[in-house]
Design an enzyme around this catalytic site. Structure first.
Site, PDB file in Angstrom:
ATOM      1  N   GLY A  11       0.466  10.812   0.781  1.00 42.95           N
ATOM      2  CA  GLY A  11       0.657  11.093  -0.272  1.00 42.95           C
ATOM      3  C   GLY A  11      -0.895  10.569  -1.264  1.00 42.95           C
ATOM      4  NE  ARG A  72       2.595  13.420   3.727  1.00 44.51           N
ATOM      5  CZ  ARG A  72       2.932  12.633   3.014  1.00 44.51           C
ATOM      6  NH1 ARG A  72       2.982  10.824   2.942  1.00 44.51           N
ATOM      7  NH2 ARG A  72       3.083  13.336   1.824  1.00 44.51           N
ATOM      8  CG  ASP A 103       7.329   3.257   1.688  1.00 47.63           C
ATOM      9  OD1 ASP A 103       7.066   5.049   2.107  1.00 47.63           O
ATOM     10  OD2 ASP A 103       8.163   3.536   2.092  1.00 47.63           O
ATOM     11  CB  THR A 125       2.613   5.557  -3.596  1.00 52.00           C
ATOM     12  OG1 THR A 125       3.696   6.567  -3.639  1.00 52.00           O
ATOM     13  CG2 THR A 125       1.978   4.336  -3.922  1.00 52.00           C
ATOM     14  CG  ASP A 127       6.357   8.432  -4.921  1.00 45.70           C
ATOM     15  OD1 ASP A 127       5.775   8.700  -6.087  1.00 45.70           O
ATOM     16  OD2 ASP A 127       6.078   7.846  -4.172  1.00 45.70           O
ATOM     17  CG  ASP A 129       7.848   4.070  -4.202  1.00 47.84           C
ATOM     18  OD1 ASP A 129       5.907   3.771  -3.553  1.00 47.84           O
ATOM     19  OD2 ASP A 129       7.514   4.954  -3.268  1.00 47.84           O
ATOM     20  NE  ARG A 171       8.497   8.233  -1.524  1.00 46.51           N
ATOM     21  CZ  ARG A 171       8.414   7.020  -0.167  1.00 46.51           C
ATOM     22  NH1 ARG A 171       8.398   7.659   0.867  1.00 46.51           N
ATOM     23  NH2 ARG A 171       7.888   6.012  -0.098  1.00 46.51           N
TER      24      ARG A 171
END
Length: 319
Positions: A11, A72, A103, A125, A127, A129, A171
């Protein structure tokens, strides 16, 4: 090392362009040639690679998205796909690779390193994360986008005396929901790292109504569930007029904040430094405002955690 490559994968996030710019200019400063790989690992396999010059990354530091595009690539999860990618890298004489992404992108970098091709991961990202770093590139910009939306929605919630459920991205991580909920004064924040009690949520809404509160904001991380479903459940249980806003991909776009531009510049340049030192299989990050690097395998094996003290604070301040 005389030639390195750079790609963005997964992303997109605001600040990726600033990171690409830093990689290119840091490398050229040290007389190293840089090759941009377009469309992530998919483009690597297909050989969509071209040499980048100083001017190639001019006028992009303030732009969202990624100049190198992203995609992707299920094929790169296979050994055959990985070897195809390495063949393309060798064809261009590229000796090291900077991978900017999350990740999933890190997993690809890890696989290349295991095949003997040094890679360094840069966390890009919204996120937030990725373990091993306090912040990922794009998180701050996305956070400010969400806060701006909350502020605007609160105006309408106040005018119409409604309860609003706002679903945010992230996510499987709740950082975006937690930080935006705390900054936006949300009455309730639902994140995947903490189990929620629907009865407690309803009780908090009732408590607010009983003390004369006319509106409420509830933030739901997408990793918890559908904001639409939560809105329906709340309205059915309370008879409070409830509306739902799903912010969606608006959170991934926009000009990066100053924080993200500086973070991306520091991390991108640091990734180049590691490659020039002959270090591969590393993931760069920032902790307590200091640049760090960790084994990329350790990063992938470390579970994401939330700041429990911040979550508790959000509950205490929303009574």
């Amino acid at each position: 090392m005389k030639k390195i490559g750079v790609l963005t994968s997964g992303g997109d996030s605001p600040g990726m362009n600033a990171a690409v710019r830093a990689v290119v200019r840091k490398a050229i400063y040290h007389d190293v040639e840089v090759f941009g790989i377009y469309h992530g690992y998919s483009g690597l396999i297909a050989g969509h690679i071209e040499k980048l010059e100083l001017g190639s990354v001019g006028d992009i530091i303030h732009r969202g998205g990624t100049k190198l595009y992203t995609a992707r690539c299920p094929e790169f999860k296979t050994v055959e796909g990985q070897l195809k990618g390495i063949e393309q890298l060798k064809k261009h004489g590229i000796e090291g690779l900077v991978v900017i992404g999350g990740d999933g992108s890190y997993m690809g970098a890890k696989k290349l390193t295991e095949h003997g091709f040094p890679c360094v991961g840069v966390p890009g990202t919204i996120d937030n994360d990725i373990p091993g770093t306090d912040f990922t590139i794009g998180f701050d910009t996305a956070l400010n986008t969400v806060i701006d939306a909350i502020d605007k929605i609160r105006d309408t919630a106040t005018s119409h005396e409604r309860t609003y459920v706002i679903e945010v991205m992230g996510r499987h991580a709740g950082d975006l929901a937690l930080w935006s909920g705390l900054a936006g004064g949300a009455e309730t924040i639902l994140i995947p790292e903490v189990d929620y009690d629907m009865e407690d949520i309803l009780a908090r809404l009732k408590h607010g109504t009983d003390r004369g509160k006319k509106h409420s904001i509830i933030i739901v991380a997408e990793g918890v569930g559908s904001g639409v479903d939560f809105g329906r459940r709340i309205e059915e249980a309370t008879n409070l007029e409830t509306r739902v806003s799903v912010l969606g991909h608006i959170q991934r776009g926009g000009s990066p904040t100053a924080f993200d531009r500086v973070l991306a510049s520091r991390l991108g340049a640091y990734a180049v430094e590691l490659l020039l030192e002959g270090k591969g299989g590393r993931a760069v990050g920032i902790q307590s405002n200091k640049l760090t690097n960790n084994d990329i395998l350790e990063i992938l094996d470390t579970p994401h955690t939330i700041d429990q003290n911040m979550y508790q604070l959000s509950k205490e301040l929303s009574i």
